[in-house]
Design a protein around this motif. Structure first.
Motif, PDB file in Angstrom:
ATOM      1  N   UNK A 242       0.821  -1.208   0.000  1.00  0.00           N
ATOM      2  CA  UNK A 242       0.000   0.000   0.000  1.00  0.00           C
ATOM      3  C   UNK A 242       0.855   1.259   0.000  1.00  0.00           C
ATOM      4  N   UNK A 243       2.090   1.132   0.478  1.00  0.00           N
ATOM      5  CA  UNK A 243       3.034   2.255   0.476  1.00  0.00           C
ATOM      6  C   UNK A 243       4.420   1.717   0.175  1.00  0.00           C
ATOM      7  N   UNK A 244       5.252   2.477  -0.525  1.00  0.00           N
ATOM      8  CA  UNK A 244       6.610   2.014  -0.873  1.00  0.00           C
ATOM      9  C   UNK A 244       7.423   1.665   0.366  1.00  0.00           C
ATOM     10  N   UNK A 245       8.263   0.631   0.228  1.00  0.00           N
ATOM     11  CA  UNK A 245       9.122   0.172   1.311  1.00  0.00           C
ATOM     12  C   UNK A 245      10.586   0.365   0.908  1.00  0.00           C
ATOM     13  N   UNK A 246      11.445   0.537   1.888  1.00  0.00           N
ATOM     14  CA  UNK A 246      12.875   0.474   1.614  1.00  0.00           C
ATOM     15  C   UNK A 246      13.307  -0.994   1.717  1.00  0.00           C
ATOM     16  N   UNK A 247      14.447  -1.315   1.113  1.00  0.00           N
ATOM     17  CA  UNK A 247      14.955  -2.677   1.220  1.00  0.00           C
ATOM     18  C   UNK A 247      15.222  -3.063   2.660  1.00  0.00           C
ATOM     19  N   UNK A 248      15.849  -2.161   3.402  1.00  0.00           N
ATOM     20  CA  UNK A 248      16.146  -2.433   4.810  1.00  0.00           C
ATOM     21  C   UNK A 248      14.862  -2.573   5.624  1.00  0.00           C
ATOM     22  N   UNK A 249      13.878  -1.751   5.294  1.00  0.00           N
ATOM     23  CA  UNK A 249      12.606  -1.814   6.013  1.00  0.00           C
ATOM     24  C   UNK A 249      11.884  -3.125   5.780  1.00  0.00           C
ATOM     25  N   UNK A 250      11.902  -3.612   4.523  1.00  0.00           N
ATOM     26  CA  UNK A 250      11.236  -4.879   4.233  1.00  0.00           C
ATOM     27  C   UNK A 250      11.988  -6.045   4.872  1.00  0.00           C
ATOM     28  N   UNK A 251      13.314  -5.996   4.881  1.00  0.00           N
ATOM     29  CA  UNK A 251      14.098  -7.045   5.537  1.00  0.00           C
ATOM     30  C   UNK A 251      13.743  -7.113   7.023  1.00  0.00           C
ATOM     31  N   UNK A 252      13.597  -5.962   7.651  1.00  0.00           N
ATOM     32  CA  UNK A 252      13.236  -5.912   9.074  1.00  0.00           C
ATOM     33  C   UNK A 252      11.838  -6.482   9.296  1.00  0.00           C
ATOM     34  N   UNK A 253      10.926  -6.164   8.398  1.00  0.00           N
ATOM     35  CA  UNK A 253       9.550  -6.660   8.520  1.00  0.00           C
ATOM     36  C   UNK A 253       9.500  -8.181   8.369  1.00  0.00           C
ATOM     37  N   UNK A 254      10.247  -8.716   7.400  1.00  0.00           N
ATOM     38  CA  UNK A 254      10.302 -10.172   7.204  1.00  0.00           C
ATOM     39  C   UNK A 254      10.846 -10.842   8.460  1.00  0.00           C
ATOM     40  N   UNK A 255      11.885 -10.260   9.027  1.00  0.00           N
ATOM     41  CA  UNK A 255      12.475 -10.806  10.249  1.00  0.00           C
ATOM     42  C   UNK A 255      11.461 -10.822  11.388  1.00  0.00           C
ATOM     43  N   UNK A 256      10.705  -9.754  11.538  1.00  0.00           N
ATOM     44  CA  UNK A 256       9.715  -9.659  12.606  1.00  0.00           C
ATOM     45  C   UNK A 256       8.589 -10.679  12.422  1.00  0.00           C
ATOM     46  N   UNK A 257       8.174 -10.871  11.177  1.00  0.00           N
ATOM     47  CA  UNK A 257       7.027 -11.740  10.888  1.00  0.00           C
ATOM     48  C   UNK A 257       7.403 -13.221  10.907  1.00  0.00           C
ATOM     49  N   UNK A 258       8.531 -13.555  10.294  1.00  0.00           N
ATOM     50  CA  UNK A 258       8.924 -14.956  10.158  1.00  0.00           C
ATOM     51  C   UNK A 258       9.885 -15.420  11.255  1.00  0.00           C
ATOM     52  N   UNK A 259      10.337 -14.472  12.090  1.00  0.00           N
ATOM     53  CA  UNK A 259      11.303 -14.791  13.142  1.00  0.00           C
ATOM     54  C   UNK A 259      12.577 -15.395  12.559  1.00  0.00           C
ATOM     55  N   UNK A 260      12.980 -14.866  11.431  1.00  0.00           N
ATOM     56  CA  UNK A 260      14.189 -15.313  10.732  1.00  0.00           C
ATOM     57  C   UNK A 260      14.721 -14.146   9.918  1.00  0.00           C
ATOM     58  N   UNK A 261      15.966 -13.763  10.148  1.00  0.00           N
ATOM     59  CA  UNK A 261      16.546 -12.656   9.389  1.00  0.00           C
ATOM     60  C   UNK A 261      16.793 -13.101   7.955  1.00  0.00           C
TER      61      UNK A 261
END
Length: 252
Positions: free
Chosen positions: A138-157
């Protein structure tokens, strides 16, 4: 519920007959005829089987079962140990592979999109049975921001491979859970800003850098926990079965 009835119910939900797969989908090892307790998990490893035995399960429902195309046929060694344990304890084994990747509601791809708040737009391969998807945020993400979100959601960096322009924002994205890294070039052809899969190959790094796309390897196991978990929750809610998800740690 009878074991054959459970297979019919899942088949009606996942429609495995519509998918050409690398392993049989459905009841792979037959156990006791009546099912009350089900353990779900990603892979039918010995550790997961032992958990099913410990919890006195009547059935084990997994994404990665047995009898893959090209595997050795004799039931011996590790494979023999697993199957002997199931038979000794009269536990039914159900496996659903690609049908559980692509299901629009319960599938691994659909569940990953839900977790990451991606609006699904379609299949990268251009048909309803596509095992790779695309959509947008819904809104543009930065690469670092998406990596952080994936880590938070999947519990895996995740492993993040940036394009040459590391500041390139991510609005459109493709994804394929598990071993879907080779769909990255199709994502580029669609003009997408980023691509997520579970696994990465050596060549994927250069593809991402040279074709100007963000790439995230988020783990085969980590990206495929949620389909079989959702299927189990659906069975519990709709059919009153006692279902428990067991996550056996796997860093890959």
């Amino acid at each position: 519920m009878k074991n054959i009835q459970l297979e019919q119910i899942i088949h009606e939900k996942l429609s495995p007959h519509l998918v050409k797969d690398y392993a049989p989908n459905g009841l792979q090892v037959e156990g006791k005829p009546d099912i009350k307790k089900i353990i779900t998990g990603v892979t039918a490893s010995q550790a997961l089987i032992e958990k099913a035995v410990e919890k006195k399960a009547d059935a084990l429902l997994v994404h990665h079962g047995y009898f893959w195309k090209g595997e050795a046929e004799p039931i011996r060694g590790m494979k023999g140990h697993r199957i002997r344990t199931l038979i000794k304890h009269d536990i039914n084994l159900y496996g659903y592979h690609l049908p559980l990747d692509i299901h629009p509601e319960l599938g691994n791809n659909a569940q990953l999109a839900r977790l990451l708040n991606i609006e699904v737009e379609g299949g990268l391969e251009g048909h309803p049975q596509s095992v790779a998807m695309f959509g947008r945020f819904s809104a543009p993400q930065t690469g670092a921001g998406l990596a952080k979100k994936i880590n938070q959601v999947l519990h895996r960096a995740p492993l993040h491979i940036s394009p040459v322009n590391q500041d390139k924002k991510i609005e459109t994205i493709g994804w394929c859970t598990g071993g879907g890294q080779d769909f990255i070039e199709l994502a580029v052809k669609h003009g997408l800003d980023a691509f997520i899969s579970g696994e990465i190959s050596e060549r994927t790094t250069y593809t991402a850098r040279e074709m100007d796309i963000h790439y995230f390897a988020a783990g085969h196991h980590a990206t495929e926990r949620y389909g079989v978990k959702a299927l189990g929750e659906w069975l519990a809610e709709q059919h009153g079965l006692d279902v428990e998800f067991v996550d056996i740690d796997n860093p890959v």
